[in-house]
Design a protein around this motif. Structure first.
Motif, short mmCIF file in Angstrom:
data_model
loop_
_atom_site.label_atom_id
_atom_site.label_comp_id
_atom_site.label_asym_id
_atom_site.label_seq_id
_atom_site.Cartn_x
_atom_site.Cartn_y
_atom_site.Cartn_z
N SER A 1 36.39 12.82 28.82
CA SER A 1 35.23 12.27 29.54
C SER A 1 34.74 13.26 30.59
CB SER A 1 35.58 10.95 30.21
OG SER A 1 35.86 9.96 29.25
N VAL B 1 32.22 9.31 26.43
CA VAL B 1 31.67 8.49 27.50
C VAL B 1 32.33 7.11 27.41
CG1 VAL B 1 29.67 7.73 26.16
CG2 VAL B 1 29.56 7.72 28.64
N ARG C 1 29.93 11.36 23.00
CA ARG C 1 28.62 11.65 23.57
C ARG C 1 27.89 12.58 22.60
NH1 ARG C 1 28.47 13.30 29.58
NH2 ARG C 1 28.95 11.11 29.62
N ASP D 1 25.91 15.49 21.94
CA ASP D 1 25.61 16.72 22.67
C ASP D 1 25.29 17.80 21.65
OD1 ASP D 1 25.45 18.94 24.28
OD2 ASP D 1 27.33 18.58 25.33
#
Length: 155
Positions: free
Chosen positions: A46, A52, A61, A63
């Motif tokens: 995290s 997350v 997440r 990305d």
């Protein structure tokens, strides 16, 4: 540790959050020390921006700057991240490996685009062969040592 970061990430669905209890069950963790290691791994991932935490659980997440790849190093010390999406290989300088080893699955962040005759350059972020080590998110699924704090360095 009974799980690797790669296996942990493979258990997480692309879109939905997964409750931690279900993740523990999927990884086969029943002992308190193993669950504690999972919590440490989740916290580290995290902090690195790979995961997350929500009220519903844990999720990856999205990305687009992180690329999944497998690290290949030559006997002369040149290392390249071979992209899983089939894209162009990414050159990783030795000081940017962040404890990743030849054959590790890594997350790579491109720090400099390649030119006409050069490969893009990047930083190994999270090696999936052991717990997260560090740099712009990186996991190493073979490792069980410490959890350094994230850093971002260029090539």
């Amino acid at each position: 540790m009974k799980f690797t970061v790669a296996h942990l990430l493979d258990q997480l669905p692309a879109a939905d959050a997964l409750p931690v209890a279900r993740l523990e069950k999927a990884l086969g963790l029943s002992l308190k020390p193993d669950k504690s290691q999972l919590r440490i791994a989740l916290e580290g991932l995290s902090r690195l921006g790979v995961l997350v935490e929500t009220e519903d659980g844990i999720q990856r997440r999205q990305d687009d700057t992180l690329i999944e790849a497998r690290l290949r190093c030559s006997s002369k010390g040149f290392c390249f991240a071979l992209r899983e999406d089939g894209g162009e290989d990414i050159y990783i300088r030795d000081h940017q490996l962040n404890h990743a080893w030849n054959g590790d699955r890594v997350l790579v962040r491109i720090t400099r685009e390649g030119g006409a005759a050069a490969l893009p350059k990047g930083v190994s972020s999270a090696s999936s062969s052991g717990p997260p080590l560090t740099c712009s998110p990186r996991w190493n699924s073979r490792r069980t040592d410490s959890w350094p704090s994230p850093s971002t360095t260029g090539c």
